[in-house]
Design an enzyme around this catalytic site. Structure first.
Site, PDB file in Angstrom:
ATOM      1  CB  THR A  61      76.344  69.159  55.837  1.00 22.62           C
ATOM      2  OG1 THR A  61      77.708  69.210  56.290  1.00 22.62           O
ATOM      3  CG2 THR A  61      76.268  68.278  54.606  1.00 22.62           C
ATOM      4  CB  SER A  68      70.247  71.628  49.284  1.00 19.32           C
ATOM      5  OG  SER A  68      69.091  71.505  50.103  1.00 19.32           O
ATOM      6  CE  LYS A 118      71.991  69.753  62.128  1.00 22.65           C
ATOM      7  NZ  LYS A 118      71.810  70.056  60.690  1.00 22.65           N
ATOM      8  N   GLY A 139      69.961  63.951  57.556  1.00 20.60           N
ATOM      9  CA  GLY A 139      69.585  63.480  56.225  1.00 20.60           C
ATOM     10  C   GLY A 139      70.766  63.411  55.276  1.00 20.60           C
ATOM     11  N   GLY A 140      71.752  64.274  55.530  1.00 25.36           N
ATOM     12  CA  GLY A 140      72.966  64.280  54.723  1.00 25.36           C
ATOM     13  C   GLY A 140      74.103  63.477  55.330  1.00 25.36           C
ATOM     14  CD  GLU A 174      74.795  68.196  60.082  1.00 28.12           C
ATOM     15  OE1 GLU A 174      74.712  68.499  58.881  1.00 28.12           O
ATOM     16  OE2 GLU A 174      73.929  67.532  60.675  1.00 28.12           O
TER      17      GLU A 174
END
Length: 222
Positions: A26, A28, A92, A94-95, A101
Site C-alpha cells: 500500500t 504512493s 511501515k 504511514g498508510g 502488510e
C-alpha cells in the site's frame, strides 16, 4: 520525488514473473508499481492486497483478487516503507495498512521493498512508529508506550481496514528493532506495530530523484 517513485516501480516490475500470485502493499510508490505492472501487461495468476485501496486499484487494471487463506505461501511481495535500516528492517504503517502488510510479508518467500533513497537511515525512529490498537485499549496502550520512553499520538479520524485505531509513537531511537517489536506487540490491546524486524525485506530497491535505481541487500549478508 515522483520520478524516483516511477523509476523504482519500474525496477520492481522486472522481478515479477508471469503467472505469479503476487502480494501487493500500500502507498504512493506501490500505486506507481501497480500502474507499471499493468502497463507492461504482466499476466498474474492473481493478487493478494494489503488494503482495500490497493485491491481497488488492482481490480481497476483487471487483476483478480485472491484471499490469502486460499493461496498458501506467496512467491513474492512488493511494498514500500517509511524507513529502512542497513539490515533491511523497516518502519511501515504511514498508510495505516501495517497489519495486513505484515501478514502478507510473513506469508511470502521474498519481500522486495521499494522506496526513494531518503528512506534509508542508519537508525530507525525518526519516522513515528505506528501501532494498530483495539479501540478500547488506545489509552492504556498509550500509557504503556510512555513508559517505554516515546510520545504517543492518536491518529484522529483514521480507522484501519480492520476497524482499529492507530497510535503514532514519536521519540523512539530504535537501535534494537527486534526487541522493541516484540515488546510492543506484547502489550495487551496491540494488534501489531509497524516494525518489520522479525520479518525484514529481502531486497531494497532505492531510487534517487534523478531516477537512478540501486539494489541494497542486508548489511549482515554482505
Amino acid at each position: 520525488m515522483q520520478a524516483a517513485k516511477k523509476a523504482v516501480a519500474l525496477a520492481a516490475v522486472e522481478h515479477v514473473k508471469p503467472g505469479t500470485i503476487l502480494g501487493v502493499g500500500t502507498g504512493s510508490t506501490v500505486n506507481e508499481f501497480i500502474d507499471a505492472l499493468a502497463a507492461r501487461n504482466i499476466d498474474l495468476a492473481g493478487a493478494v492486497a494489503s488494503s482495500e485501496a490497493t485491491a481497488e486499484r488492482l481490480k481497476a487494471h483487471g487483476y483478480d483478487m485472491l484471499d490469502l487463506n486460499s493461496c498458501g505461501s506467496l512467491e513474492l511481495y512488493i511494498d514500500g516503507a517509511d524507513e529502512a535500516n542497513p539490515e533491511l528492517q523497516l518502519i511501515k504503517g504511514g498508510g495505516a495498512a501495517l497489519t495486513r502488510e505484515k501478514i502478507i510479508a510473513a506469508a511470502s518467500q521474498q519481500f522486495i521493498c521499494i522506496a526513494d533513497d531518503s528512506k534509508l537511515v542508519n537508525v530507525l525512529g525518526e519516522f513515528p512508529l505506528p501501532i494498530e490498537v483495539i479501540p478500547m485499549a488506545r489509552s492504556y496502550v498509550a500509557r504503556e508506550i510512555v513508559k517505554l520512553g516515546a510520545d504517543p499520538e492518536y491518529r484522529e479520524g483514521k480507522r484501519t481496514d480492520n476497524g482499529n485505531e492507530i497510535i503514532d509513537c514519536h521519540g523512539f531511537t530504535i537501535d534494537d528493532p527486534l526487541t522493541l517489536e516484540s515488546t510492543i506487540n506484547d502489550i495487551t490491546g496491540v494488534v501489531t506495530n509497524g516494525l518489520f524486524a522479525a520479518r525484514p525485506a529481502n531486497l531494497l530497491l532505492l531510487s534517487d530523484e534523478k531516477g537512478s535505481v540501486r539494489t541494497v541487500t542486508a548489511a549482515s549478508n554482505q
